[in-house]
Design a protein around this motif. Structure first.
Motif, PDB file in Angstrom:
ATOM      1  N   LEU A  74       0.940  -1.160   0.023  1.00  0.00           N
ATOM      2  CA  LEU A  74      -0.058   0.145  -0.131  1.00  0.00           C
ATOM      3  C   LEU A  74       0.963   1.442  -0.029  1.00  0.00           C
ATOM      4  N   ALA A  77       1.948   1.679  -3.318  1.00  0.00           N
ATOM      5  CA  ALA A  77       0.892   2.114  -4.250  1.00  0.00           C
ATOM      6  C   ALA A  77       0.488   3.483  -4.178  1.00  0.00           C
ATOM      7  N   GLU A  78       1.151   4.384  -3.014  1.00  0.00           N
ATOM      8  CA  GLU A  78       0.709   5.636  -3.147  1.00  0.00           C
ATOM      9  C   GLU A  78       1.500   6.691  -3.978  1.00  0.00           C
ATOM     10  N   GLY A 243       3.908  -2.508  -5.515  1.00  0.00           N
ATOM     11  CA  GLY A 243       2.893  -1.451  -5.125  1.00  0.00           C
ATOM     12  C   GLY A 243       3.352  -0.452  -6.098  1.00  0.00           C
ATOM     13  N   ALA A 247       1.039   1.601  -8.796  1.00  0.00           N
ATOM     14  CA  ALA A 247       0.563   2.853  -8.708  1.00  0.00           C
ATOM     15  C   ALA A 247      -0.414   3.299  -9.456  1.00  0.00           C
ATOM     16  N   GLY A 251      -3.474   1.815  -7.381  1.00  0.00           N
ATOM     17  CA  GLY A 251      -3.444   2.646  -6.619  1.00  0.00           C
ATOM     18  C   GLY A 251      -4.570   3.901  -6.778  1.00  0.00           C
ATOM     19  N   LYS A 252      -4.976   4.014  -8.086  1.00  0.00           N
ATOM     20  CA  LYS A 252      -5.929   5.047  -8.251  1.00  0.00           C
ATOM     21  C   LYS A 252      -7.490   4.523  -8.140  1.00  0.00           C
ATOM     22  N   VAL A 257      -8.356   0.225  -3.002  1.00  0.00           N
ATOM     23  CA  VAL A 257      -7.419   0.337  -1.886  1.00  0.00           C
ATOM     24  C   VAL A 257      -8.163   0.638  -0.755  1.00  0.00           C
TER      25      VAL A 257
ATOM     26  N   ALA B  48      -0.023   4.768   4.248  1.00  0.00           N
ATOM     27  CA  ALA B  48      -1.396   4.339   3.973  1.00  0.00           C
ATOM     28  C   ALA B  48      -2.468   4.704   4.873  1.00  0.00           C
TER      29      ALA B  48
END
Lengths: 405, 144
Positions: A74, A77-78, A243, A247, A251-252, A257, B48
């Motif tokens: 996570l 993925a940001e 991740g 992303a 991620g979107k 998420v 997160a």
């Protein structure tokens, strides 16, 4: 099974207490969970026995490990891939320096001044090299700098910094063999294929109550984690990379998420952070706090030496440069992951782990406390002072008339 | 003359009383009300979790804003509502500065018990540092 359910109730109860504490004191849930884990081990260990929390039970180890993997995924993925594509040169420059300075500096200090073994010193360098993307992002939001070129570059640099940390963690402690080579080649293929395959797969089969997306992602996270572990590396390395490469797609997808966060924060990460906290020995810390202070000081100094000149070189205003430097010295997530890796792989002992986690916690808390206590009123008061001194005559006149600046 | 009013709004009873007070003031002076809600992140913000807090809080405040807009419409007052992230006192003061606010109308208590003991209330700090007038509205103001 009664024992398992009782143990599960105990752990979830501790997680609930940690969450309540985080709400009351407005501190990060992870920080609260680590502290609750440490205190619980201290109290329950003294009353019932050191094995009462069952930290070495396979199912607790599994949930804890999965927590670290999904949380790392996570975090990766940001990343904003569009920003990263446009700012990758600056981001790489700042990120590599922000990683290398504390990594090499803290390794040297642990080896030279604490007389730790070479591998334990390398691990110290890795654990203290991280930067918290979340902290920097929060600062950028506060100043409205997240939309400026430099703000975006610094944010992207934090990802490079943490990538340096996970790559170092994943490769330094594994012997370079044919297995490592296979792991690298397979990883490269998977990282290339995933961004192409994932959106197409989700488009055809996703968005159903059967939660296909979560199973698909967990398959790759566990599969690559297994491969990393087989090669003697660390599963969070491929998790972070997956991740990052996803992303732009996963991620979107905010709904997906959000579902992953529920799984992660509701069940997995409490096991990870409480377990990480339970290995900290308070008596060891109390007996010899100097090692903790040296490690904490080492991280702060080496981060400052690396980050501050870089922000100044990029023509960042003085106060923001100092503030950003201070907050780039934080890094709880990857710091604790690295330290726990060291302990479970026998790179460091429990005493070294305790010093390291204490230094990681202090580096997460102290800079933000300093920044909040000193920086906020001073910079607001400084603005007012400048106005009254006469830097802006029109505003000064307005203030005299009783208006606002 | 009051031309712009700022109401820091956290959804609590004190903030609600402040908003009601501001509506009365806005009607009297025919001034718009700027409502500002601040998302305060946990310390230190975590990967997160931070995004989750921002998303959840933004949704929460937008729901509250719908009610504020309705109440303002009934009172014939224009309301501009926005959500920002950061330290409440800093964001309130920055907003007041940026929008050339004449009066900040805020609730009496805007931090938890521990927060007030540890770093003082948001209200105290805004009163101390604001360059405009600050009106502090007691929670039970409307009952008197």
């Amino acid at each position: 099974m009664t024992e398992v359910w009782t143990m599960a109730a105990l752990w979830v109860g501790l997680a609930l207490i940690a969450t309540l504490l985080s709400i009351w004191f407005r501190i990060a849930t992870a920080l609260s969970e680590i502290i609750v884990g440490t205190v619980a081990q201290l109290i329950i260990g003294a009353l019932i026995g050191s094995a009462a929390l069952g930290t070495k039970e396979p199912w607790i180890t599994f949930l804890s490990g999965t927590g670290a993997i999904v949380l790392t995924f996570l975090a990766g993925a940001e990343l904003d891939p569009v920003v990263f594509k446009t700012k990758w040169k600056e981001a790489s420059f700042i990120g590599v320096i922000a990683f290398l300075a504390p990594f090499l500096g803290c390794t040297f200090i642990a080896y030279k001044f604490l007389h730790w073994s070479l591998m334990a010193s390398w691990l110290t360098g890795v654990a203290l090299s991280t930067t918290s993307v979340a902290v920097v992002y929060a600062v950028m939001l506060e100043f409205g700098l997240n939309k400026t070129g430099f703000g975006k570059a610094v944010l992207a640099a934090c990802f490079i910094n943490d990538l340096g940390t996970v790559v170092a963690l994943g490769l330094i402690f594994s012997p370079f063999t044919v297995k490592t080579l296979i792991f690298i080649v397979v990883s490269a293929v998977v990282f290339i294929i995933l961004p192409w395959m994932t959106p197409r797969f989700f488009k055809h089969y996703g968005d159903r109550p059967s939660e296909l997306e979560t199973k698909y992602l967990l398959l790759f996270l566990f599969g690559m984690g297994a491969l990393a572990s087989w090669a003697g590396s660390e599963p969070v390395l491929p998790a972070y990379m997956i991740g990052m490469v996803l992303a732009g797609t996963v991620g979107k997808d905010h709904i997906l998420v959000r579902r992953l966060r529920t799984l992660t924060f509701g069940l997995l990460t409490p096991f990870y952070f409480i377990r990480a906290g339970s290995f900290v020995s308070v008596p060891v810390l109390m007996a010899a706090p100097a090692a903790f202070l040296i490690l904490f000081g080492a991280k702060m100094i080496t981060k400052t030496v690396g980050v501050y000149p870089t922000t100044k070189a990029c023509k960042y205003p003085e106060k923001e440069a100092r503030y950003t430097t201070l907050l780039m010295s934080t890094g709880l997530t990857f710091g604790s992951i690295s330290a726990l890796f060291g302990l479970t792989h026998g790179v460091i002992d429990q005493a070294q782990y305790s010093y390291l986690v204490a230094a990681v916690i202090a580096s997460a808390v102290v800079p933000t406390l300093i920044a909040n206590a000193w920086y906020l009123p001073r910079h607001l008061m400084a603005v007012r002072e400048e106005i009254i001194i006469g830097a802006h005559k029109e505003v000064k006149d307005q203030i005299k008339k009783g208006g606002t600046a | 003359m009051i031309q712009k009013i700022l109401v820091p709004y956290n959804g609590g009873a004190s903030a609600d009383a402040a908003f009601n007070f501001a509506l009365g003031l806005a009607k009297t002076y025919n001034a718009p009300v700027h409502v500002l809600s601040v998302i305060q992140l946990a310390e230190p913000p975590m990967e997160a979790e931070t995004e989750a807090v921002i998303e959840n809080s933004t949704q929460h405040y937008h729901k509250l804003f719908a009610d504020l807009h309705k109440r303002a419409q009934d009172a014939g007052v224009t309301v501009h509502a926005s959500v920002v992230t950061g330290h409440p006192e800093e964001q309130i003061l920055m907003k007041a500065d940026k929008e050339h606010i004449d009066v900040i109308v805020m609730g009496h208590q805007t931090r938890g018990k521990f927060g007030r003991w540890f770093i003082g209330s948001v209200t105290d700090r805004v009163v101390d540092h604001a360059q405009c007038t600050v009106i502090v509205v007691k929670r039970d103001h409307t009952k008197k």
